[in-house]
Design an enzyme around this catalytic site. Structure first.
Site, mmCIF file in Angstrom:
data_model
loop_
_atom_site.group_PDB
_atom_site.id
_atom_site.type_symbol
_atom_site.label_atom_id
_atom_site.label_comp_id
_atom_site.label_asym_id
_atom_site.label_seq_id
_atom_site.Cartn_x
_atom_site.Cartn_y
_atom_site.Cartn_z
ATOM 1 N N LYS A 1 -12.479 -5.152 -4.406
ATOM 2 C CA LYS A 1 -11.634 -5.578 -3.295
ATOM 3 C C LYS A 1 -12.149 -6.900 -2.735
ATOM 4 C CE LYS A 1 -9.706 -3.820 1.097
ATOM 5 N NZ LYS A 1 -9.694 -2.678 2.030
ATOM 6 N N SER B 1 -5.345 -0.825 3.142
ATOM 7 C CA SER B 1 -5.371 -2.204 2.698
ATOM 8 C C SER B 1 -5.955 -2.399 1.300
ATOM 9 C CB SER B 1 -6.198 -3.024 3.699
ATOM 10 O OG SER B 1 -7.548 -2.579 3.728
ATOM 11 N N SER C 1 -7.970 3.178 4.463
ATOM 12 C CA SER C 1 -7.611 2.081 3.561
ATOM 13 C C SER C 1 -8.030 2.275 2.119
ATOM 14 C CB SER C 1 -8.196 0.760 4.081
ATOM 15 O OG SER C 1 -7.482 0.316 5.209
#
Length: 406
Positions: free
Chosen positions: A120, A195, A219
């Protein structure tokens, strides 16, 4: 074009390769065995990491072939899915060659040898663009690896690229990235969650075998659910947050996104090794090989949940929850009981206060995100601040510069 923009997925490693000749690079330079292209994702075992590791050590495939397979998958699918914001093809290729050399010499590169990972883009990787999904940081190249990335590399993992996210991790759809929108691989009309939607979509689309995400208030878990993969938020403090661009430091955790529970346990075991340096973001507890505590799959044929108790919080399936979601939860509870488990319904009267409390605390901590400190206008701001005509901070032209509407 900025250095980060030059690495966007549709121009994979543009400085060296360019998009047009990537297909030739993948086919000719790495020379994959066509008949084994999808062998790692077939049925007959839940752990892809274990399966790939066994085939590597038996000489049935190579780390370069595994890398080639995933690069081609990205080439074919990522323009539509949008999982990655940058890729490190040359570094990945070099690492794959090193792993193959170690295996040829009879050495063991580690439990994650040859496994392609997506990271990420709010988790720092040395000399790789780490933007947190924001134009403000599009030229940010950290000079160090986060602790979890160091642990992955030491275990033989190959860092394939950085995955998309909502800007600074603030969102739940991965539509609020400055670089691209990520779509759900199962239905491109729908969102992948967020996210960490880029990580979840990449694993679901088989663009990488595993990925890392970060979780403040769901997330990792929410996009994993949306994309049909396994996402784990570890206990707070189990993993180091060193190198994570946190949304809210008292909530955030780094965790794995994989295609099976066993793979999540393997990755967690690797990352939970104590840091060598002093690290105030992690509890100095003894690490565990979490995957060794999983029951043998042969024992899960009949009553795998016998003696286990589960609970449904009734406030979570009350007014405001879509009836189809409630139906799925009830169906899951019945399936648990069929597998030997016991499901209780419990009440948590203060449950409705959780979300307001979360937003008060998380947004308060996130208020440190300020273009004054992050943006390219910072030198101008400091010049104004110490000029003979001081101005109110809210008069500085920073509040709408660089940030997305979210």
């Amino acid at each position: 074009m900025s250095s980060a923009a030059a690495l966007l997925p549709c121009q994979l490693s543009a400085q060296v390769l360019g998009r047009d000749n990537l297909r030739g690079f993948a086919k000719n330079r790495l020379k994959p065995r066509q008949v084994q292209r999808h062998v790692f994702w077939c049925s007959g075992g839940l752990s892809v990491i274990r399966k790939v590791g066994d085939r590597l050590r038996q000489g049935d495939t190579t780390a370069q072939e595994i890398l080639s397979m995933h690069l081609e998958k990205i080439l074919v699918t990522d323009q539509a899915i949008g999982s990655f914001v940058s890729q490190q093809i040359d570094a990945a290729l070099l690492e794959a060659k090193q792993i193959d050399k170690k295996l040829s010499a009879g050495l063991d590169p580690g439990p994650l040898a040859g496994i392609p990972f997506g990271i990420k883009d709010n988790i720092c990787v040395s000399n790789v663009p780490s933007t947190a999904g924001s134009r403000i940081l599009e030229t940010h190249y950290p000079p160090f690896d986060s602790h979890v990335v160091s642990a992955l590399k030491a275990s033989g993992a190959i860092i394939l690229g950085k995955t998309n996210l909502d800007e600074f991790g603030m969102g739940s759809t991965t539509e609020n990235s400055a670089f691209r929108v990520t779509r759900n691989p199962w239905d491109r009309r729908r969102v992948p969650g967020g996210s960490s939607g880029g990580s979840a979509a990449a694993v679901a689309q088989h663009q990488c075998i595993a990925a890392l995400g970060s979780d403040t208030g769901g997330s990792i878990r929410q996009p994993a659910s949306f994309c049909g993969v396994v996402g784990l938020k570890p206990t707070f403090g189990l993993l180091s947050r060193h190198g994570l661009m946190s949304y809210a430091s008292s909530f955030d955790c780094i965790g794995p996104v994989t295609s099976s529970v066993e793979d999540a346990a393997i990755v967690l075991s690797v990352m939970s090794k104590p840091a060598q340096q002093i690290d105030s973001t992690v509890q100095m507890a003894l690490s565990s090989l979490y995957h060794e505590h999983l029951p043998d799959i042969e024992r899960l044929r009949t009553w795998p949940l016998l003696g286990r108790r589960f609970a449904i919080v009734k406030e979570t399936i009350g007014p405001g929850v879509d009836i189809s979601v409630v139906d799925r939860i009830v169906t899951a509870a019945r399936d648990i009981e069929k597998l030997g488990g016991v499901v209780d319904v419990i009440s948590c009267p203060s449950f409705h206060l959780g979300l307001p409390a979360y937003y008060i605390l998380a947004v308060s901590e996130a208020s440190r995100f300020d273009h004054l400190w992050l943006g390219s206008l910072a030198p101008t701001i400091f010049k104004l601040q110490y000029s003979q005509q001081p101005r109110s901070i809210r008069q500085y032209p920073v509040w709408n510069c660089g940030f997305l509407p979210q």
